[in-house]
Write a protein that holds these residues in place. Structure first.
Motif, PDB file in Angstrom:
ATOM      1  N   GLN A  94       0.830  -1.208   0.000  1.00  0.00           N
ATOM      2  CA  GLN A  94       0.000   0.000   0.000  1.00  0.00           C
ATOM      3  C   GLN A  94       0.866   1.260   0.000  1.00  0.00           C
ATOM      4  N   LEU A  95       0.315   2.321  -0.590  1.00  0.00           N
ATOM      5  CA  LEU A  95       1.032   3.605  -0.591  1.00  0.00           C
ATOM      6  C   LEU A  95       0.180   4.640   0.146  1.00  0.00           C
ATOM      7  N   VAL A  96       0.793   5.309   1.110  1.00  0.00           N
ATOM      8  CA  VAL A  96       0.102   6.366   1.857  1.00  0.00           C
ATOM      9  C   VAL A  96       0.416   7.717   1.212  1.00  0.00           C
ATOM     10  N   ILE A  97      -0.636   8.481   0.923  1.00  0.00           N
ATOM     11  CA  ILE A  97      -0.476   9.824   0.334  1.00  0.00           C
ATOM     12  C   ILE A  97      -1.134  10.798   1.304  1.00  0.00           C
ATOM     13  N   ASP A  98      -0.337  11.567   2.024  1.00  0.00           N
ATOM     14  CA  ASP A  98      -0.937  12.534   2.946  1.00  0.00           C
ATOM     15  C   ASP A  98      -0.999  13.899   2.272  1.00  0.00           C
ATOM     16  N   CYS A  99      -2.216  14.361   2.003  1.00  0.00           N
ATOM     17  CA  CYS A  99      -2.425  15.639   1.295  1.00  0.00           C
ATOM     18  C   CYS A  99      -2.635  16.807   2.262  1.00  0.00           C
ATOM     19  N   SER A 100      -2.700  16.543   3.571  1.00  0.00           N
ATOM     20  CA  SER A 100      -2.907  17.603   4.561  1.00  0.00           C
ATOM     21  C   SER A 100      -1.744  18.590   4.507  1.00  0.00           C
ATOM     22  N   THR A 101      -2.008  19.856   4.906  1.00  0.00           N
ATOM     23  CA  THR A 101      -0.896  20.797   5.085  1.00  0.00           C
ATOM     24  C   THR A 101      -0.469  20.704   6.542  1.00  0.00           C
ATOM     25  N   ILE A 102       0.713  20.130   6.766  1.00  0.00           N
ATOM     26  CA  ILE A 102       1.234  19.981   8.133  1.00  0.00           C
ATOM     27  C   ILE A 102       2.702  20.401   8.122  1.00  0.00           C
ATOM     28  N   SER A 103       3.348  20.385   9.289  1.00  0.00           N
ATOM     29  CA  SER A 103       4.761  20.769   9.308  1.00  0.00           C
ATOM     30  C   SER A 103       5.590  19.707   8.586  1.00  0.00           C
ATOM     31  N   SER A 104       6.711  20.135   8.022  1.00  0.00           N
ATOM     32  CA  SER A 104       7.576  19.158   7.342  1.00  0.00           C
ATOM     33  C   SER A 104       8.122  18.165   8.371  1.00  0.00           C
TER      34      SER A 104
END
Ligand code: NAD
Length: 298
Positions: free
Chosen positions: A89-99
């Motif tokens: 599986q590949l996780v794609i986090d599109c949220s704007t969070i800290s690097s």
């Protein structure tokens, strides 16, 4: 077509998940809000009762959550998804969070053999609905290429800024610049108005002169100058002051850590933070125009 577990169906995630379902992907959706969940099922997504059931066996996990702690808790918290996901599986986090948070979550997942990219977006709610978002990705090339199978059905541009966390950095650089352009354009228009100039005429002059920039081209902050933009709709819709203040806070946090000199970013962060505290947090970010009214008219 892929199977996608989509978590976080708010203003952005809702239309993004709907576009994936409309494109033919099998979308298993979850949100803490039943109302948000109901809206995406109308577009063809399946409503799941937990985050865990949404990600079980899917090809891609997409998250679109408010801030660092939401993302960290979901993946790494007690009963976090890290214990359930696999190397397929590949996780794609599109949220704007800290690097930093993106690197923490991404590194832990990758150490467990699970692929991860951070993929914050530019384009706002309008772009999410129209499927024209720009994805600014951080992660290895193979994973970014793999993600295109779903990102291309939610947006029109996919960039790779660098390794994990680089997407978040490129995103805050862009939003810091945008805030500076918006404040500068608002100041110039207010100065012209205070001297009796017509803001429409002044905008046309600056558009053909060296002050030309994106806010003058498509997002004029002065009410009545341009149709179809938030300033001509009582600053409703668009990109909220609260979110701009959040992104500028992330930019300053990062600048301190990186030792970067960002006096303009620091100033716009303070202006947006103060404007939000004065009760304008839910207005579009172009409402900063009103903060800059001549003193005599306040
Ligand atoms: P939103 O508040 O509308 O949506 C967030 C959703 O996440 C909500 O529906 C909430 O119920 C859900 N949620 C929170 N915790 C959850 C959990 N543990 N499990 C399941 N669901 C959970 O926010 P939004 O405007 O959609 O923004 C999402 C992200 O996108 C933010 O990081 C924001 O900075 C970024 N962003 C927003 C815009 C914009 O114009 N709104 C533009 C670019 C980027």
């Amino acid at each position: 077509m892929a199977t996608v577990g989509f978590i976080g169906l708010g203003n952005m995630g809702g239309p993004m998940a709907a576009n994936l379902a409309k494109a033919g992907h099998q979308v298993k959706a979850f949100d803490l809000s039943e109302q948000a969940l109901a809206a995406v099922t109308e577009a063809g997504a399946s409503a799941m009762s937990t985050a865990r059931s949404a990600v079980e066996g899917v090809d891609f996990v997409v998250t679109m959550l408010p801030a660092d702690h939401h993302v960290k808790n979901l993946y790494l918290g007690s009963d976090g998804l890290i214990g359930l996901l696999s190397d397929k599986q590949l996780v794609i986090d599109c949220s704007t969070i800290s690097s930093e948070a993106a690197v923490e979550v991404g590194t832990e997942l990758e150490n467990a053999g699970i692929g991860f990219i951070d993929a914050p977006v530019s384009g706002g709610v309008g772009g999410a609905k129209a499927g024209t978002l720009t994805f600014i990705c951080g992660g290895n090339e193979e994973n970014v290429d793999r993600a295109r199978a779903v990102l291309n059905d939610m947006g029109k541009n996919v960039f790779r800024a660098g390794d994990i966390g680089a997407g978040q950095i490129a995103k805050i650089c862009n939003n810091m610049l945008l805030s500076v352009l918006m404040v500068g354009t608002s100041e110039a228009l207010q100065l012209g108005k205070a001297n009796g100039l017509d803001p429409q005429v002044l905008s046309e002059i600056m558009l053909q002169s060296s002050g030309r920039n994106w806010t003058l081209e498509v997002y004029n902050p002065c009410p009545g100058v341009m149709d179809g933009v938030p300033s001509s709709n009582d600053y409703q819709g668009g990109f909220m002051v609260d979110l701009m203040a959040k992104d500028l806070g992330l930019a300053q946090q990062n600048a301190l850590k990186a030792g970067a000199t960002t006096p303009m970013g620091s100033l716009t962060r303070n202006l947006y933070h103060s404007w939000a505290q004065q009760g304008h947090g839910r207005q579009d970010f172009s409402s900063i125009f009103n903060y800059l009214q001549p003193v005599t008219n306040k």
